[in-house]
Scaffold this active site. Sequence first.
Site, PDB file in Angstrom:
ATOM      1  CD  GLU A 265      26.499  63.904  49.170  1.00 26.73           C
ATOM      2  OE1 GLU A 265      25.558  63.772  48.339  1.00 26.73           O
ATOM      3  OE2 GLU A 265      27.359  64.783  49.067  1.00 26.73           O
ATOM      4  CE  LYS A 322      22.639  71.267  47.226  1.00 25.41           C
ATOM      5  NZ  LYS A 322      22.960  69.881  47.647  1.00 25.41           N
ATOM      6  CD  GLU A 328      19.973  68.535  44.055  1.00 22.52           C
ATOM      7  OE1 GLU A 328      20.945  68.968  44.695  1.00 22.52           O
ATOM      8  OE2 GLU A 328      19.814  67.325  43.809  1.00 22.52           O
TER       9      GLU A 328
END
Length: 461
Positions: A265, A322, A328
């Site tokens: 990520e 989220k 986010e």
Amino acid sequence: MALFVISLLIFSSFSAIPFTCADSGMIGVNYGRIANNLPAPEKVVELLKSQGINRVKLYDTEKSVLTALANSGIKVVVSLPNENLAAAAADQSYTDNWVQENVKKYMPATDIEAIAVGNEVFVDPRNTTTYLVPAMTNVQSSLVKFNLDKSIKISSPIALSALASSYPPSAGSFKPDLIEPVIKPMLDLLRKTSSHLMVNAYPFFAYAANADKISLEYALFKENAGNVDSGNGLKYSNLLDAQIDAVFAAMAAVGFNDVKLVVTETGWPSAGDENEIGAGSTNAAAYNGGLVKRVLTGNGTPLKPKEPLDVYLFALFNENQKTGPTSERNYGLFYPNENKVYDVPFTVRSTTPVNDSKEKVPVKSPSNVGQTWCVANGKTPKEKLQEGLDYACGEGGADCRQIQPGATCYNPESLEAHASYAFNSYYQKNARGVGTCNFGGAAYVVSQPPKYGKCEFPTGH
């Protein structure tokens, strides 16, 4: 993350193979689904293929997604969620069944190449750390049982918070309380199975927390003076390389200098709250565009120059459900309607004979720096859109004069267009505050100017 026409021409395999300087790294993407407005998996696969993306990482083993990915030519990393770790650690028959039902059943049509056992387990509030290595060991044994261990690798993504020290990179070290119980046995398992350590690395977080010490250019792969590691004299031109080498140094410090690494990520948010320094579409475009070019050059990090970077961008879509700060929900390359969030200007040229050399034409960066708008989700039921529109124009106090008959934004005369205008007016009026662009999931934030006929949406500036 936007003109994502990366013709990912050359990839290194996820499995451990010898790299040379001539090889390029690999770009994949995380397909998260914490949202209620995403396209059907079949449409997502079409989108991935249209953009030349042939590697994807999932956070579970959702049947509809794995079925849609069948015969697509896309390589897949699946995940065993943290909540399953205790069961997986306790019982080999559990992992046998899990592998059979969630992996073997979909192969070979769906090309599953790795399993992420848990995700950032060391910071999981459920205290699942003690289960990690036993769970990984059982999953590996199940792969062996079904004769899948040669084609599927195992690992577990760790966050950089697993490090006690990361600066300078040569001083990288793991937190002492993690080393003996979990780090060493995990790395030993990765070594024995020729698997990579999965690492989630976000220069954005480091920059946002230390903007007075870290230059934005250094974080965004732009021209900068660089930083010299006082421990070994190596010079770093970007923050991601420094973060990765801190992990390499930490592994070397506990005796695992030979284990390879994949960044599972990394990304940069296109929108954020006022206190999230650096969040914005221009910086996100710069980060991801710079990252793509950096990965596909074929160069490794200063500490491991012959091992090209393998990276999964986070994430495919903005995910409206989220929790946490605005950032986010704004890491996506694409909006739920499949439009690109922003453009990434870059030029990629193949340097090996694997494919014909191709070049992409740079695209002008958007001029709406730091601006965001609120629009309606066209896939929301009409009743819910109407309810949100009524609230915004009524109790919410939005300025809805421009969507009245005869006014500038009346056309196109559609519920989605009118709701978008009203939602945005409410959002701007409330200073684009957290939670002011939701309307029960009927709206989401965008960082490109909405386009509905000749209507211009206010920005609140």
